[in-house]
Design an enzyme around this catalytic site. Structure first.
Site, short mmCIF file in Angstrom:
data_model
loop_
_atom_site.label_atom_id
_atom_site.label_comp_id
_atom_site.label_asym_id
_atom_site.label_seq_id
_atom_site.Cartn_x
_atom_site.Cartn_y
_atom_site.Cartn_z
N SER A 146 0.76 -1.26 -0.05
CA SER A 146 -0.16 -0.04 -0.08
C SER A 146 0.80 1.23 -0.17
CB SER A 146 -0.78 0.00 1.11
OG SER A 146 -1.56 1.33 1.37
N TYR A 159 -2.14 -0.87 10.38
CA TYR A 159 -1.92 -1.31 8.92
C TYR A 159 -0.75 -0.86 8.26
CZ TYR A 159 -3.63 -1.52 3.88
OH TYR A 159 -3.52 -1.81 2.64
#
Length: 257
Positions: A146, A159
């Protein structure tokens, strides 16, 4: 004489998180390109429904339940997929979800759960498939990361930590596997319209977006489609041998003014 033998004509692929989003789009595209594909996710009924649809178009597919947070589940998925389709030549690790808590407000169990899925889960998968790839002298592993690694976002601390760990693991593997014929690649999507975060309540979603704007993390309102990321993943694994795309970041293009 070429330095590298070309990819074999038949390359079985394993795709995790294949019940929706980037995983489902990747499984669909790889199957359309002629790859046998094993679809794995906790929501196995969705995988089976997608597999049935793909099979009607002539694809060679297999669906099996998979929870990357459970080592036994990963072992069973890999074994069953290999029995159904053959030893994997392509592995795409993209299972996961994201919560929206501030780091100091998230309990340790919740923090660890994010690491278990996005980081340890990816390791469970590669530890099951990469030794066989090394033995065969070829293979592609794509780890879906990401852009939070490059540009952290508030309310996504666990995350962010997990994806940073994932990229560190991938870069280490790239060094360890150099010369084996096995390529480990990172695909780093920017904002993508998937099911991740769709279960947030409106208040949480509004606060998250306000924070993103505050920190300059939302330049325009457009998101990638899962199919956009899937196209990049397919390009990575189908790149001719002898070329290694180690990291590809994918961002949504702003609309023409």
């Amino acid at each position: 004489m070429p330095r590298f033998e070309p990819h074999p004509s038949r390359r079985p692929a394993l795709v995790t998180g294949a019940s929706s989003g980037i995983g489902a789009a990747t499984a669909t595209l790889l199957a359309a390109r002629g790859h046998p594909v094993a679809l794995g996710a906790r929501r196995v009924e969705r995988c089976r429904e997608l597999a049935e649809t793909l099979a009607k178009d002539g694809a060679e597919v297999f669906a099996h339940v998979l929870d990357v947070a459970d080592s036994g589940s990963v072992e069973r998925f890999v074994a069953a997929s290999a029995a159904a389709l053959g030893a994997p030549e392509i592995v795409v690790s993209g299972a996961g979800d994201v919560s929206a808590e501030r780091v100091h407000e998230l309990d340790s169990a919740g923090f660890a759960a994010q690491l278990q899925v996005h980081l340890v889960g990816a390791h469970r998968l590669v530890s099951q498939v990469v030794p066989g790839m090394v033995k065969n002298g070829r293979g592609d592993v794509v780890l879906v990361s990401s852009d939070v690694v490059r540009a952290p976002r508030p309310r996504m601390g666990a995350y962010v930590a997990a994806k940073n760990g994932l990229e560190g693991m991938a870069r280490t593997m790239q060094m360890e596997l150099e010369g084996t014929g096995v390529r480990v690649s990172l695909v780093r999507p920017g904002p993508t319209m998937t099911g991740m975060g769709m279960d947030w309540d409106p208040e949480t979603t509004g606060e998250v977006l306000e924070d993103w704007v505050k920190w300059g993390l939302a330049r325009h309102p457009y998101f990638l489609k899962p199919e956009n990321v899937a196209a990049v993943i397919a390009a990575v694994v189908e790149t001719p041998r002898g070329t290694h795309l180690t990291l590809v970041e994918v961002q949504p293009e702003a609309r023409n003014r």
